[in-house]
Design a protein around this motif. Structure first.
Motif, PDB file in Angstrom:
ATOM      1  N   GLY A 183      11.121   0.268   1.933  1.00 28.28           N
ATOM      2  CA  GLY A 183      12.307   0.875   1.329  1.00 28.28           C
ATOM      3  C   GLY A 183      12.133   2.342   0.962  1.00 28.28           C
ATOM      4  O   GLY A 183      13.104   3.004   0.590  1.00 28.28           O
ATOM      5  N   SER A 184      10.918   2.864   1.049  1.00 30.17           N
ATOM      6  CA  SER A 184      10.682   4.222   0.537  1.00 30.17           C
ATOM      7  C   SER A 184       9.470   4.866   1.216  1.00 30.17           C
ATOM      8  O   SER A 184       8.614   4.179   1.777  1.00 30.17           O
ATOM      9  N   GLY A 185       9.400   6.176   1.143  1.00 32.53           N
ATOM     10  CA  GLY A 185       8.206   6.932   1.538  1.00 32.53           C
ATOM     11  C   GLY A 185       7.664   6.566   2.911  1.00 32.53           C
ATOM     12  O   GLY A 185       8.403   6.487   3.896  1.00 32.53           O
ATOM     13  N   ALA A 186       6.348   6.328   2.966  1.00 30.15           N
ATOM     14  CA  ALA A 186       5.672   6.069   4.244  1.00 30.15           C
ATOM     15  C   ALA A 186       6.287   4.870   4.974  1.00 30.15           C
ATOM     16  O   ALA A 186       6.475   4.903   6.196  1.00 30.15           O
ATOM     17  N   GLY A 187       6.601   3.801   4.244  1.00 32.72           N
ATOM     18  CA  GLY A 187       7.157   2.578   4.855  1.00 32.72           C
ATOM     19  C   GLY A 187       8.528   2.828   5.457  1.00 32.72           C
ATOM     20  O   GLY A 187       8.836   2.328   6.551  1.00 32.72           O
ATOM     21  N   ALA A 196      10.518  -4.916   3.605  1.00 31.21           N
ATOM     22  CA  ALA A 196      10.298  -5.763   2.425  1.00 31.21           C
ATOM     23  C   ALA A 196       9.865  -4.856   1.280  1.00 31.21           C
ATOM     24  O   ALA A 196       8.972  -4.014   1.445  1.00 31.21           O
ATOM     25  N   ASP A 197      10.503  -5.021   0.137  1.00 29.84           N
ATOM     26  CA  ASP A 197      10.193  -4.102  -0.972  1.00 29.84           C
ATOM     27  C   ASP A 197      10.578  -4.756  -2.294  1.00 29.84           C
ATOM     28  O   ASP A 197      11.485  -5.572  -2.354  1.00 29.84           O
ATOM     29  N   ILE A 198       9.887  -4.353  -3.351  1.00 29.89           N
ATOM     30  CA  ILE A 198      10.197  -4.906  -4.676  1.00 29.89           C
ATOM     31  C   ILE A 198      11.411  -4.217  -5.297  1.00 29.89           C
ATOM     32  O   ILE A 198      12.085  -4.779  -6.150  1.00 29.89           O
ATOM     33  N   ASP A 241      16.925  -0.951  -5.270  1.00 27.91           N
ATOM     34  CA  ASP A 241      17.593   0.349  -5.039  1.00 27.91           C
ATOM     35  C   ASP A 241      17.018   1.041  -3.797  1.00 27.91           C
ATOM     36  O   ASP A 241      17.762   1.640  -3.016  1.00 27.91           O
ATOM     37  N   HIS A 242      15.704   0.916  -3.577  1.00 27.64           N
ATOM     38  CA  HIS A 242      15.104   1.504  -2.378  1.00 27.64           C
ATOM     39  C   HIS A 242      15.650   0.811  -1.122  1.00 27.64           C
ATOM     40  O   HIS A 242      15.971   1.456  -0.132  1.00 27.64           O
ATOM     41  N   LEU A 243      15.750  -0.535  -1.198  1.00 28.19           N
ATOM     42  CA  LEU A 243      16.255  -1.289  -0.034  1.00 28.19           C
ATOM     43  C   LEU A 243      17.717  -0.923   0.250  1.00 28.19           C
ATOM     44  O   LEU A 243      18.095  -0.719   1.412  1.00 28.19           O
ATOM     45  N   PRO A 283      -9.199   2.250 -10.030  1.00 26.80           N
ATOM     46  CA  PRO A 283      -8.677   1.004  -9.444  1.00 26.80           C
ATOM     47  C   PRO A 283      -8.106   1.238  -8.042  1.00 26.80           C
ATOM     48  O   PRO A 283      -8.260   0.406  -7.143  1.00 26.80           O
ATOM     49  N   TYR A 284      -7.464   2.397  -7.855  1.00 27.23           N
ATOM     50  CA  TYR A 284      -6.868   2.736  -6.558  1.00 27.23           C
ATOM     51  C   TYR A 284      -7.964   2.938  -5.510  1.00 27.23           C
ATOM     52  O   TYR A 284      -7.891   2.390  -4.404  1.00 27.23           O
ATOM     53  N   SER A 285      -8.995   3.722  -5.859  1.00 24.32           N
ATOM     54  CA  SER A 285     -10.108   3.952  -4.922  1.00 24.32           C
ATOM     55  C   SER A 285     -10.766   2.634  -4.523  1.00 24.32           C
ATOM     56  O   SER A 285     -11.085   2.410  -3.353  1.00 24.32           O
ATOM     57  N   LYS A 287       4.818  12.919   1.152  1.00 21.02           N
ATOM     58  CA  LYS A 287       6.011  13.215   0.352  1.00 21.02           C
ATOM     59  C   LYS A 287       6.744  11.894   0.112  1.00 21.02           C
ATOM     60  O   LYS A 287       7.449  11.414   1.003  1.00 21.02           O
ATOM     61  N   SER A 288       6.534  11.300  -1.041  1.00 23.76           N
ATOM     62  CA  SER A 288       7.064   9.954  -1.266  1.00 23.76           C
ATOM     63  C   SER A 288       7.441   9.764  -2.731  1.00 23.76           C
ATOM     64  O   SER A 288       7.434  10.713  -3.514  1.00 23.76           O
ATOM     65  N   ASN A 289       7.751   8.534  -3.078  1.00 19.01           N
ATOM     66  CA  ASN A 289       8.116   8.217  -4.477  1.00 19.01           C
ATOM     67  C   ASN A 289       6.976   7.525  -5.218  1.00 19.01           C
ATOM     68  O   ASN A 289       7.222   6.854  -6.224  1.00 19.01           O
TER      69      ASN A 289
HETATM   70  P1  NAI Z   1       6.481   4.963  -2.250  1.00 22.14           P
HETATM   71  O1  NAI Z   1       6.474   4.624  -3.703  1.00 22.14           O
HETATM   72  O2  NAI Z   1       7.465   5.981  -1.794  1.00 22.14           O
HETATM   73  O3  NAI Z   1       6.623   3.640  -1.383  1.00 22.14           O
HETATM   74  C1  NAI Z   1       5.961   2.453  -1.721  1.00 22.14           C
HETATM   75  C2  NAI Z   1       6.952   1.290  -1.750  1.00 22.14           C
HETATM   76  O4  NAI Z   1       6.226   0.102  -2.094  1.00 22.14           O
HETATM   77  C3  NAI Z   1       8.047   1.474  -2.810  1.00 22.14           C
HETATM   78  O5  NAI Z   1       9.339   1.333  -2.244  1.00 22.14           O
HETATM   79  C4  NAI Z   1       7.758   0.360  -3.815  1.00 22.14           C
HETATM   80  O6  NAI Z   1       8.940  -0.157  -4.419  1.00 22.14           O
HETATM   81  C5  NAI Z   1       7.044  -0.672  -2.949  1.00 22.14           C
HETATM   82  N1  NAI Z   1       6.251  -1.594  -3.760  1.00 22.14           N
HETATM   83  C6  NAI Z   1       5.469  -1.303  -4.835  1.00 22.14           C
HETATM   84  N2  NAI Z   1       4.961  -2.413  -5.366  1.00 22.14           N
HETATM   85  C7  NAI Z   1       5.418  -3.457  -4.617  1.00 22.14           C
HETATM   86  C8  NAI Z   1       5.252  -4.867  -4.687  1.00 22.14           C
HETATM   87  N3  NAI Z   1       4.519  -5.440  -5.641  1.00 22.14           N
HETATM   88  N4  NAI Z   1       5.879  -5.635  -3.759  1.00 22.14           N
HETATM   89  C9  NAI Z   1       6.649  -5.071  -2.791  1.00 22.14           C
HETATM   90  N5  NAI Z   1       6.859  -3.745  -2.699  1.00 22.14           N
HETATM   91  C10 NAI Z   1       6.249  -2.935  -3.597  1.00 22.14           C
HETATM   92  O7  NAI Z   1       4.976   5.443  -1.945  1.00 22.14           O
HETATM   93  P2  NAI Z   1       4.228   5.861  -0.604  1.00 22.14           P
HETATM   94  O8  NAI Z   1       3.429   7.055  -0.945  1.00 22.14           O
HETATM   95  O9  NAI Z   1       5.115   5.903   0.537  1.00 22.14           O
HETATM   96  O10 NAI Z   1       3.192   4.655  -0.484  1.00 22.14           O
HETATM   97  C11 NAI Z   1       2.984   3.925   0.711  1.00 22.14           C
HETATM   98  C12 NAI Z   1       1.497   3.704   0.908  1.00 22.14           C
HETATM   99  O11 NAI Z   1       0.857   4.948   1.164  1.00 22.14           O
HETATM  100  C13 NAI Z   1       0.773   3.108  -0.311  1.00 22.14           C
HETATM  101  O12 NAI Z   1      -0.091   2.093   0.109  1.00 22.14           O
HETATM  102  C14 NAI Z   1      -0.003   4.285  -0.857  1.00 22.14           C
HETATM  103  O13 NAI Z   1      -1.142   3.880  -1.560  1.00 22.14           O
HETATM  104  C15 NAI Z   1      -0.339   5.016   0.425  1.00 22.14           C
HETATM  105  N6  NAI Z   1      -0.724   6.398   0.253  1.00 22.14           N
HETATM  106  C16 NAI Z   1       0.109   7.280  -0.376  1.00 22.14           C
HETATM  107  C17 NAI Z   1      -0.261   8.609  -0.496  1.00 22.14           C
HETATM  108  C18 NAI Z   1       0.636   9.615  -1.153  1.00 22.14           C
HETATM  109  O14 NAI Z   1       0.241  10.778  -1.280  1.00 22.14           O
HETATM  110  N7  NAI Z   1       1.844   9.278  -1.554  1.00 22.14           N
HETATM  111  C19 NAI Z   1      -1.551   9.102   0.047  1.00 22.14           C
HETATM  112  C20 NAI Z   1      -2.336   8.083   0.698  1.00 22.14           C
HETATM  113  C21 NAI Z   1      -1.923   6.790   0.798  1.00 22.14           C
END
Ligand code: NAI
Length: 320
Positions: A15-19, A36-38, A41-43, A156-158, A191-193
C-alpha cells in the motif's frame, strides 16, 4: 524469472513506499497483483490509483504478524485468482530508532515481529502452497543495508534485517530444486512513509525506550525524502535482479565494494590488530561526519531528538 505476464504477485506492504512501487512495476509487467497491508488508508489510496489505470490489482488488509490472518489472506488469493502466487514479495517493514541500551522487550518484539517474523510467516504460509502448485516461481524479500551494518541506534531493525539476509540465502539454496528463485533486496534509503511506522505499532507493544514523537517522525521523513531512492526506480532494479536470478540485489553504484567493506569489518574484528584498525576507521568516519559542512544528513534529525532515548531514561549517554 523473466516472464511476468499473467502471474499472480503477492506484495506485503503493497500500500505504500517500496511495496507500492513494486505493485506498479509488476502490474505494468502483466502480473495480477495482490497488495497486502495493515493500513487501510494506504490500501485505499493505492487502489484509487490502480482503478484509474484499470489494473488487475486486489487489496487485502492484514497484519502479517498474525498467522491466522496470513493464512486467510493466502486462501483469499487462491479464491480470487484460482492459484497461489508465483511471485511473493515480502516488503512490509517498520523501523524504530534509539540507543540499543535503551531498547525495551517491546521494541525488540515489535520490530523483529514485523521485519523478521513477518517474512518467516510469509515463507511458511506460501512456500508449501507454491511447491504443491508445481509451477515454480520467485520469492523476493526487502531487507536493508542495515542487515550488513550492526547499527547501535536501530538495533532491533539491524538484527531483524541481518536475520532476513540469512533466511533468504537459506531459502535460495533450499528452493532451487523446486524451480523457485530467491532474491534479497538491500536498499540504503527509500522515499517512503516508513517514518510513520509508530502509527501501526500495536497497543500491547507500545512501551518503547526510544524518543518517538511527531517532531522526530517529521525529521526522519525528511532524511528519507532527501537521500532515498524513488520506489518505482527501486522496483525496476528489483525486477532486473529477479530476471537475472541474483540473490543479493544492492542498489548502489559499486555493490562489490560495499560487500568487501562489510566483510572486511568482520575480518578486522576477528583479531586484536584488526579491532584497533576498525576502531580507527570508525573514529575517522565519525570525525568526517561531524565537521562543519560535512555530509551529515542526519544532523538536523538528531537536533530534533531522533535516535535518542525516551526523555525520562536519564542513564543513557547522549554524546554519540
Ligand atoms: P512504508 O512505510 O512506506 O511501507 C511499508 C508498508 O508496510 C506500509 O504501508 C505499512 O502499513 C506496512 N506494514 C507495516 N507493518 C505491517 C504489518 N504488521 N502487516 C502488514 N503491513 C504492514 O516503508 P518502506 O520504506 O517502503 O518500507 C518497505 C521496506 O523497505 C521495509 O521492509 C523497510 O524496512 C525497507 N527499507 C526501507 C528503507 C527506507 O529508507 N525507507 C531503507 C531500506 C529498507
Amino acid at each position: 524469472m523473466k516472464d511476468f505476464a499473467g502471474k499472480v504477485a503477492f506484495i506485503t506492504g503493497g500500500g505504500s513506499g517500496a511495496g507500492l512501487g513494486q505493485a506498479k512495476v509488476f502490474s505494468e509487467a502483466g502480473c495480477k497483483v495482490v497488495i497486502a497491508d495493515i493500513r487501510q488508508d494506504h490500501l485505499d489510496e493505492a487502489m484509487a490509483w490502480f482503478r484509474e489505470k484499470k489494473a488487475d490489482v486486489h487489496a487485502i488488509r492484514m497484519d502479517l504478524t498474525n498467522r491466522e490472518e496470513y493464512a486467510a489472506a493466502a486462501d483469499e488469493v487462491e479464491k480470487v485468482y484460482g492459484e497461489p502466487p508465483q511471485l511473493l514479495i515480502n516488503t512490509a517493514g517498520v523501523n524504530a530508532f534509539g540507543p540499543a541500551e535503551a531498547s525495551t522487550f517491546e521494541d525488540f518484539d515489535w520490530v523483529i515481529g514485523v521485519d523478521l517474523f513477518g517474512v518467516i510467516n510469509g515463507l511458511v504460509t506460501f512456500v508449501p502452497r507454491m511447491i504443491k502448485a508445481g509451477k515454480g516461481g520467485y520469492i523476493a524479500t526487502v531487507a536493508s543495508m542495515s542487515g550488513f551494518m550492526a547499527s547501535p541506534t536501530c538495533t532491533p531493525y539491524s538484527v531483524a534485517k541481518a536475520g532476513v539476509v540469512s533466511l533468504m540465502e537459506c531459502y535460495y539454496q533450499a528452493l532451487k530444486p523446486y524451480g523457485i528463485g530467491v532474491s534479497c533486496l538491500c536498499p540504503g534509503g527509500i522515499k517512503s512513509n516508513i517514518a510513520e511506522s509508530a502509527l501501526t505499532r500495536p497497543e500491547h507493544l507500545a512501551n518503547t525506550g526510544y524518543n518517538t514523537n511527531e517532531k522526530t517522525m517529521a525529521a526522519e521523513r525528511n532524511i528519507y525524502h532527501t537521500v532515498g531512492l524513488d520506489p518505482v526506480d527501486l522496483a525496476k532494479i528489483l525486477k532486473k535482479g529477479i530476471e537475472e536470478e541474483q540473490l543479493y540485489i544492492l542498489p548502489v553504484d559499486n555493490p562489490e565494494e560495499m560487500m568487501r567493506n562489510t566483510l572486511e569489518r568482520f575480518i578486522n574484528y576477528a583479531t586484536p590488530e584488526g579491532t584497533r584498525k576498525q576502531e580507527e576507521l570508525a573514529a575517522q568516519r565519525r570525525e568526517g561526519m561531524n565537521q562543519p559542512g560535512g555530509a551529515n544528513p542526519f544532523a538536523e534529525a538528531h537536533e530534533a531528538g531522533w535516535g535518542k532515548a525516551r526523555p525520562d531514561i536519564t542513564w543513557v549517554k547522549d554524546d554519540r
